[in-house]
Design an enzyme around this catalytic site. Structure first.
Site, PDB file in Angstrom:
ATOM      1  N   GLY A 120       0.840  -1.183   0.000  1.00  0.00           N
ATOM      2  CA  GLY A 120       0.000   0.000   0.000  1.00  0.00           C
ATOM      3  C   GLY A 120       0.875   1.232   0.000  1.00  0.00           C
ATOM      4  N   GLN A 148       3.103   9.973   1.238  1.00  0.00           N
ATOM      5  CA  GLN A 148       4.382   9.266   1.335  1.00  0.00           C
ATOM      6  C   GLN A 148       5.263   9.542   0.124  1.00  0.00           C
ATOM      7  OE1 GLN A 148       2.518   5.211   2.267  1.00  0.00           O
ATOM      8  NE2 GLN A 148       4.463   5.164   3.350  1.00  0.00           N
ATOM      9  N   CYS A 163       6.214  -0.328   6.901  1.00  0.00           N
ATOM     10  CA  CYS A 163       5.816   0.889   6.202  1.00  0.00           C
ATOM     11  C   CYS A 163       6.996   1.407   5.392  1.00  0.00           C
ATOM     12  CB  CYS A 163       5.375   1.939   7.223  1.00  0.00           C
ATOM     13  SG  CYS A 163       4.800   3.469   6.472  1.00  0.00           S
ATOM     14  N   LEU A 164       6.730   1.834   4.164  1.00  0.00           N
ATOM     15  CA  LEU A 164       7.812   2.354   3.316  1.00  0.00           C
ATOM     16  C   LEU A 164       8.405   3.639   3.883  1.00  0.00           C
ATOM     17  CD1 LEU A 164       6.376   1.709  -0.269  1.00  0.00           C
ATOM     18  CD2 LEU A 164       7.888   0.275   1.101  1.00  0.00           C
ATOM     19  N   HIS A 197      -4.283   1.251   7.629  1.00  0.00           N
ATOM     20  CA  HIS A 197      -2.926   1.803   7.626  1.00  0.00           C
ATOM     21  C   HIS A 197      -2.839   2.998   6.665  1.00  0.00           C
ATOM     22  CE1 HIS A 197       1.629   0.993   7.639  1.00  0.00           C
ATOM     23  NE2 HIS A 197       1.487   1.862   6.663  1.00  0.00           N
ATOM     24  N   GLU A 198      -3.415   2.840   5.463  1.00  0.00           N
ATOM     25  CA  GLU A 198      -3.320   3.907   4.457  1.00  0.00           C
ATOM     26  C   GLU A 198      -4.202   5.110   4.833  1.00  0.00           C
ATOM     27  OE1 GLU A 198      -0.841   3.581   2.623  1.00  0.00           O
ATOM     28  OE2 GLU A 198      -0.612   1.440   2.932  1.00  0.00           O
ATOM     29  N   HIS A 221      -2.363   7.200   7.211  1.00  0.00           N
ATOM     30  CA  HIS A 221      -1.345   8.032   6.542  1.00  0.00           C
ATOM     31  C   HIS A 221      -1.946   9.366   6.087  1.00  0.00           C
ATOM     32  CE1 HIS A 221       2.423   5.919   6.294  1.00  0.00           C
ATOM     33  NE2 HIS A 221       1.914   4.839   5.740  1.00  0.00           N
TER      34      HIS A 221
HETATM   35 NI    NI Z   1       2.808   2.977   5.521  1.00  0.00          NI
END
Ligand code: NI
Length: 176
Positions: free
Chosen positions: A48, A53, A102-103, A144-145, A148
């Protein structure tokens, strides 16, 4: 095109995102941005990615769990899903623990309690209204997204920081 990702500490990760005007969803520029988000998510083997991000303060996210990643994690695959202006409108009272990475927080994993299922309303890639109910890993990624887009990361939701692990150690020693 692969976009530059923002890591924790960069203000973009903590900034709340603005709604995408519905009439802008089908514009060439926004469609290209969605392609770039998908390319970026795949390049970094994410499941995701939220727009902030990649330094774009817009309420948009992409999600995909490809067959290979689904086997690796023993979860169901999820086809490429675009969520524009997503809103979680219903959620289970039951919470389930699961590992997340997470990226924007590279190299770490941690256990996060999430609602077992959610119902989300959003606009899809073509600008049409989506209303979907997701459970399991898909529901986890959606939460999660959506976090963000409000400037939150998974660590904000962790209740047991002792579950934090570097990916390498996690793969070597397993979940705590
Ligand atoms: Ni993330």
């Amino acid at each position: 095109m692969i976009l530059k990702t923002a890591r924790l500490g960069h203000p973009a990760v903590r900034g709340a995102c603005a709604a995408v005007p519905p009439e802008a969803v089908r514009s060439q520029a926004f469609q290209r941005f969605l392609d770039d988000m998908a390319d970026t998510m795949r390049e970094y083997q994410g499941v995701g990615l939220a727009a902030n991000q990649v330094h774009e303060g817009l309420r948009a996210a992409v999600i995909e769990v490809r067959a290979e990643a689904s086997r690796l994690r023993s979860v169901d695959p999820v086809p490429l899903t675009v969520l524009v202006n997503p809103e979680i409108v219903e959620r289970s009272s039951e919470l389930v623990d699961g590992y997340e990475g997470c990226l924007s927080v590279p190299g770490l994993r941690g256990t996060v309690p999430r609602h077992a299922w959610v119902r989300v309303r959003a606009l899809g890639r073509d600008g049409s209204a989506l209303d979907l109910r997701a459970e399991g890993f898909f529901a986890r990624i959606i939460q999660h997204e959506c976090d963000h887009l409000d400037g939150k990361v998974y660590m904000d939701r962790m209740t047991d920081l002792s579950t934090l692990s570097f990916t390498e150690e996690f793969e070597r020693y397993g979940a705590r």
